[in-house]
Design a protein around this motif. Structure first.
Motif, mmCIF file in Angstrom:
data_model
loop_
_atom_site.group_PDB
_atom_site.id
_atom_site.type_symbol
_atom_site.label_atom_id
_atom_site.label_comp_id
_atom_site.label_asym_id
_atom_site.label_seq_id
_atom_site.Cartn_x
_atom_site.Cartn_y
_atom_site.Cartn_z
ATOM 1 N N ALA A 95 0.816 -1.211 0.000
ATOM 2 C CA ALA A 95 0.000 0.000 0.000
ATOM 3 C C ALA A 95 0.851 1.262 0.000
ATOM 4 O O ALA A 95 0.413 2.319 -0.475
ATOM 5 N N ALA A 96 2.082 1.151 0.519
ATOM 6 C CA ALA A 96 2.963 2.315 0.622
ATOM 7 C C ALA A 96 3.942 2.435 -0.539
ATOM 8 O O ALA A 96 4.657 3.429 -0.637
ATOM 9 N N ILE A 97 4.000 1.418 -1.412
ATOM 10 C CA ILE A 97 4.948 1.416 -2.530
ATOM 11 C C ILE A 97 4.244 1.915 -3.782
ATOM 12 O O ILE A 97 3.271 1.306 -4.255
ATOM 13 N N GLU A 98 4.725 3.013 -4.333
ATOM 14 C CA GLU A 98 4.109 3.601 -5.523
ATOM 15 C C GLU A 98 4.891 3.305 -6.796
ATOM 16 O O GLU A 98 4.449 3.663 -7.893
ATOM 17 N N LEU A 99 6.041 2.671 -6.680
ATOM 18 C CA LEU A 99 6.853 2.346 -7.843
ATOM 19 C C LEU A 99 6.183 1.253 -8.681
ATOM 20 O O LEU A 99 5.463 0.408 -8.139
ATOM 21 N N PRO A 100 6.409 1.232 -9.991
ATOM 22 C CA PRO A 100 5.892 0.132 -10.814
ATOM 23 C C PRO A 100 6.405 -1.212 -10.298
ATOM 24 O O PRO A 100 7.567 -1.313 -9.860
ATOM 25 N N SER A 101 5.568 -2.239 -10.348
ATOM 26 C CA SER A 101 5.955 -3.535 -9.784
ATOM 27 C C SER A 101 5.341 -4.667 -10.578
ATOM 28 O O SER A 101 4.396 -4.492 -11.352
ATOM 29 N N CYS A 102 5.902 -5.861 -10.369
ATOM 30 C CA CYS A 102 5.378 -7.068 -11.001
ATOM 31 C C CYS A 102 5.755 -8.259 -10.145
ATOM 32 O O CYS A 102 6.468 -8.131 -9.148
ATOM 33 N N VAL A 103 5.268 -9.426 -10.547
ATOM 34 C CA VAL A 103 5.605 -10.689 -9.888
ATOM 35 C C VAL A 103 6.358 -11.555 -10.885
ATOM 36 O O VAL A 103 5.950 -11.686 -12.044
ATOM 37 N N ALA A 104 7.471 -12.152 -10.438
ATOM 38 C CA ALA A 104 8.230 -13.097 -11.262
ATOM 39 C C ALA A 104 8.620 -14.267 -10.387
ATOM 40 O O ALA A 104 9.482 -14.143 -9.520
ATOM 41 N N SER A 105 7.975 -15.396 -10.608
ATOM 42 C CA SER A 105 8.104 -16.564 -9.740
ATOM 43 C C SER A 105 8.370 -17.813 -10.561
ATOM 44 O O SER A 105 7.925 -17.915 -11.708
ATOM 45 N N ASN A 106 9.068 -18.771 -9.970
ATOM 46 C CA ASN A 106 9.261 -20.061 -10.635
ATOM 47 C C ASN A 106 7.988 -20.905 -10.653
ATOM 48 O O ASN A 106 7.937 -21.936 -11.320
ATOM 49 N N SER A 107 6.960 -20.498 -9.933
ATOM 50 C CA SER A 107 5.722 -21.267 -9.877
ATOM 51 C C SER A 107 4.937 -21.153 -11.178
ATOM 52 O O SER A 107 5.185 -20.265 -11.994
ATOM 53 N N SER A 108 3.957 -22.034 -11.348
ATOM 54 C CA SER A 108 3.104 -22.023 -12.531
ATOM 55 C C SER A 108 2.103 -20.878 -12.452
ATOM 56 O O SER A 108 1.792 -20.360 -11.371
ATOM 57 N N HIS A 109 1.574 -20.491 -13.610
ATOM 58 C CA HIS A 109 0.537 -19.460 -13.611
ATOM 59 C C HIS A 109 -0.692 -19.921 -12.831
ATOM 60 O O HIS A 109 -1.351 -19.095 -12.172
ATOM 61 N N ARG A 110 -1.020 -21.191 -12.903
ATOM 62 C CA ARG A 110 -2.189 -21.688 -12.157
ATOM 63 C C ARG A 110 -2.015 -21.445 -10.669
ATOM 64 O O ARG A 110 -2.932 -20.949 -9.996
ATOM 65 N N TRP A 111 -0.824 -21.782 -10.140
ATOM 66 C CA TRP A 111 -0.605 -21.575 -8.715
ATOM 67 C C TRP A 111 -0.550 -20.082 -8.372
ATOM 68 O O TRP A 111 -1.075 -19.651 -7.339
ATOM 69 N N LEU A 112 0.056 -19.280 -9.238
ATOM 70 C CA LEU A 112 0.134 -17.847 -8.963
ATOM 71 C C LEU A 112 -1.261 -17.228 -8.913
ATOM 72 O O LEU A 112 -1.547 -16.401 -8.037
ATOM 73 N N ARG A 113 -2.142 -17.629 -9.820
ATOM 74 C CA ARG A 113 -3.524 -17.133 -9.770
ATOM 75 C C ARG A 113 -4.204 -17.576 -8.487
ATOM 76 O O ARG A 113 -4.914 -16.796 -7.842
ATOM 77 N N THR A 114 -3.987 -18.844 -8.120
ATOM 78 C CA THR A 114 -4.638 -19.374 -6.921
ATOM 79 C C THR A 114 -4.117 -18.692 -5.666
ATOM 80 O O THR A 114 -4.893 -18.178 -4.848
ATOM 81 N N GLY A 115 -2.787 -18.698 -5.489
ATOM 82 C CA GLY A 115 -2.205 -18.171 -4.268
ATOM 83 C C GLY A 115 -2.435 -16.683 -4.094
ATOM 84 O O GLY A 115 -2.821 -16.217 -3.002
ATOM 85 N N LEU A 116 -2.223 -15.917 -5.159
ATOM 86 C CA LEU A 116 -2.447 -14.479 -5.071
ATOM 87 C C LEU A 116 -3.937 -14.169 -4.943
ATOM 88 O O LEU A 116 -4.330 -13.213 -4.254
ATOM 89 N N GLY A 117 -4.776 -14.982 -5.576
ATOM 90 C CA GLY A 117 -6.217 -14.766 -5.472
ATOM 91 C C GLY A 117 -6.736 -15.010 -4.065
ATOM 92 O O GLY A 117 -7.514 -14.211 -3.526
ATOM 93 N N LEU A 118 -6.306 -16.107 -3.439
ATOM 94 C CA LEU A 118 -6.771 -16.438 -2.095
ATOM 95 C C LEU A 118 -6.337 -15.402 -1.063
ATOM 96 O O LEU A 118 -6.996 -15.238 -0.032
ATOM 97 N N THR A 119 -5.241 -14.717 -1.317
ATOM 98 C CA THR A 119 -4.728 -13.742 -0.352
ATOM 99 C C THR A 119 -5.093 -12.302 -0.722
ATOM 100 O O THR A 119 -4.627 -11.364 -0.066
ATOM 101 N N GLY A 120 -5.905 -12.118 -1.758
ATOM 102 C CA GLY A 120 -6.368 -10.795 -2.122
ATOM 103 C C GLY A 120 -5.356 -9.928 -2.836
ATOM 104 O O GLY A 120 -5.538 -8.707 -2.940
ATOM 105 N N LEU A 121 -4.299 -10.542 -3.370
ATOM 106 C CA LEU A 121 -3.234 -9.767 -4.005
ATOM 107 C C LEU A 121 -3.240 -9.847 -5.528
ATOM 108 O O LEU A 121 -2.469 -9.138 -6.177
#
Length: 222
Positions: A95-121
Motif C-alpha cells: 500500500a505504501a509502494i508507488e513504484l511500478p511492480s510485477c511478480v516473477a516466480s518459478n511457480s506455474s501461472h495456475r498456482w500464482l492465480r490461486t495463491g495471489l487470489g486467495l490472499t487478495g493480491l
C-alpha cells in the motif's frame, strides 16, 4: 532510479512455503526419502516443480511418473485453503509502494492465480505476473525470468530491483545485474541469502523505505 520492483511470490507475497514444505515431506517419505523440515527447505525451496522433480529423481536414482505429484494435490489444496495468508506486513508495504511492480516466480501461472487470489493480491499484479515454469526456457537461478519481466514491461534491467527470499532467486537477480532485497523473515536462514548486491531485511514493513532510499540513490541497512 528504480523503474520496476520485481517481487517473488512464495515466501515474499504469500506465506505458502511452510505449507509446501509440509506436503513435500509427506510426498518424499512416501517415495522413500524421509527428510526433516530443514532438509526440504535447503534442497527444494525456490525451485520450480520441474527442477524439484529432477532433484528427487537424482536422489532416487530413477525417473518419476509425470503425475507423481497428483496424489498430494488434494492435501496441498486443503492446507492452502485453510491456512494461506499474505506474508506478514506485505499488505501494508504494498500500500505504501508507488513504484511500478510485477511478480516473477518459478511457480506455474495456475498456482500464482490461486495463491495471489486467495490472499487478495491478484488484482494488484494482474497482467504483470511472470512464471519461470512457463514463460521462459530457464527459471531461476538463471536470469531469464527477471530479464523477460523487465523487457516485457519496458524497464531497463539495471534500473530494476528484486525482492526475494531464496538463494536461487537472489542468484538470478545477480546474474541479471539487478540489485536485490533479501527477506530473512521466512523459512530460509539469513546466511543463505547474503551476497553481493543484496540488502537483507527481516520485516516487510521496512521495504517501502528501503526502496525509497534506493530510488533516491542512498542506502539503508536492512
Amino acid at each position: 532510479m528504480i523503474e520496476l520492483v520485481i517481487f517473488d511470490c512464495d515466501g515474499v507475497l504469500i506465506d505458502s512455503e511452510p505449507l509446501g514444505v509440509a506436503v513435500d515431506r509427506v510426498a518424499l517419505a512416501d517415495l522413500g526419502l524421509p527428510m526433516t523440515e530443514q532438509e526440504v527447505i535447503d534442497r527444494f525451496v525456490g525451485h520450480s516443480h520441474g527442477a524439484k522433480t529432477a532433484l528427487i529423481e537424482k536422489l532416487l536414482g530413477r525417473p518419476l511418473p509425470a503425475d507423481w505429484w497428483e496424489p498430494y494435490r488434494p492435501l496441498h489444496r486443503e492446507l492452502t485453503e485453510e491456512r494461506l495468508a499474505p506474508v506478514d506486513g506485505i499488505t501494508e508495504a504494498l500500500a505504501a509502494i508507488e513504484l511500478p511492480s510485477c511478480v516473477a516466480s518459478n511457480s506455474s501461472h495456475r498456482w500464482l492465480r490461486t495463491g495471489l487470489g486467495l490472499t487478495g493480491l491478484y488484482q494488484r499484479f494482474e497482467g504483470r505476473i511472470f512464471s519461470g515454469a512457463e514463460d521462459v526456457a530457464h527459471g531461476k537461478p538463471a536470469p531469464d525470468l527477471f530479464l523477460h519481466a523487465a523487457r516485457t514491461l519496458g524497464a531497463d534491467p539495471a534500473a530494476c530491483v528484486v525482492v526475494e527470499d531464496s538463494p536461487h532467486g537472489l542468484a538470478a537477480a545477480r546474474a541479471a545485474g539487478m540489485p536485490s532485497f533479501g527477506y530473512t523473515g521466512g523459512v530460509m536462514p539469513a546466511e543463505r541469502l547474503a551476497g553481493h548486491g543484496t540488502v537483507l531485511f527481516d520485516d516487510m514493513r521496512k521495504l517501502p523505505e528501503l526502496l525509497a532510499a534506493r530510488h533516491r540513490g542512498t542506502e539503508l541497512a536492512g
